[in-house]
Design an enzyme around this catalytic site. Sequence first.
Site, mmCIF file in Angstrom:
data_model
loop_
_atom_site.group_PDB
_atom_site.id
_atom_site.type_symbol
_atom_site.label_atom_id
_atom_site.label_comp_id
_atom_site.label_asym_id
_atom_site.label_seq_id
_atom_site.Cartn_x
_atom_site.Cartn_y
_atom_site.Cartn_z
ATOM 1 N N SER A 97 0.809 -1.223 0.000
ATOM 2 C CA SER A 97 0.000 0.000 0.000
ATOM 3 C C SER A 97 0.840 1.269 0.000
ATOM 4 O O SER A 97 0.401 2.308 -0.495
ATOM 5 C CB SER A 97 -0.942 0.002 1.210
ATOM 6 O OG SER A 97 -0.213 -0.137 2.425
ATOM 7 N N ASP A 151 -4.503 6.950 10.077
ATOM 8 C CA ASP A 151 -4.188 5.615 10.582
ATOM 9 C C ASP A 151 -2.789 5.517 11.175
ATOM 10 O O ASP A 151 -2.440 4.526 11.817
ATOM 11 C CB ASP A 151 -4.365 4.553 9.483
ATOM 12 C CG ASP A 151 -3.453 4.770 8.275
ATOM 13 O OD1 ASP A 151 -2.536 5.602 8.337
ATOM 14 O OD2 ASP A 151 -3.674 4.085 7.251
ATOM 15 N N HIS A 198 0.179 5.156 6.984
ATOM 16 C CA HIS A 198 0.414 5.596 5.609
ATOM 17 C C HIS A 198 0.667 7.105 5.561
ATOM 18 O O HIS A 198 -0.009 7.874 6.243
ATOM 19 C CB HIS A 198 -0.792 5.251 4.735
ATOM 20 C CG HIS A 198 -1.074 3.784 4.662
ATOM 21 N ND1 HIS A 198 -1.959 3.160 5.519
ATOM 22 C CD2 HIS A 198 -0.577 2.819 3.863
ATOM 23 C CE1 HIS A 198 -1.999 1.870 5.241
ATOM 24 N NE2 HIS A 198 -1.171 1.636 4.240
#
Length: 212
Positions: free
Chosen positions: A29, A182, A185
């Site tokens: 990701s 979060d 990221h």
Amino acid sequence: MRKAIVGILVVLSGPALAEPVVIAALGDSLTQGYGLPQEEGFVPQLESWLREQGADVQILNAGVSGDTTAGGLSRAAWTLTPDVDAMIVTLGGNDLLRGIDPAVSRANLDGILQAAAEADVEVLLVGMQAPGNYGPEYKAAFDAMYSELAEQYDTLYAPSFFEGMGGVGIDPAQVRGLMQADGIHPNAEGVVQIVQGLGPEVLNLISELPES
């Protein structure tokens, strides 16, 4: 008339037809650009930065959110198409989240680097550091596998994807404004700093290529 045709052929066979360097960014990701508009993700920002430095380059986004080193290995062969000149490998974060045995992760990364070697593709291997909560033996094995594999395969090596934000020993409080909610990221500005840290390493990768 014949001279005109010859002149046209000379122009068409010259630098104007030079192909850009194609680099596949194989990752998870962080590479894929999770949570960001496409143009603010890692791959577009890195490509733009490299072009600003004068590199004629195309970065292929081979990042898959949630991918482990096993997933990367399963995709390596078809990612390494004949037009790919080099590859950035950024995998291991999801192995950590799942507590996968470092020996398994190492074997998967070894397979990826072996596939790149067989395809005659230069690699920049980006390392990662395990948290201490898995114990000192786990951390030592995980942290060391990147540099050791890079030495084994004679690839370029960057210690951390987050080198531009402080890298190893990074203080989460200092980079909170560079991360998404979060805390895992990076946001768009965080990606800017990541690219500034990794960009020179990618330029080194390009310089390793023939006729670059």
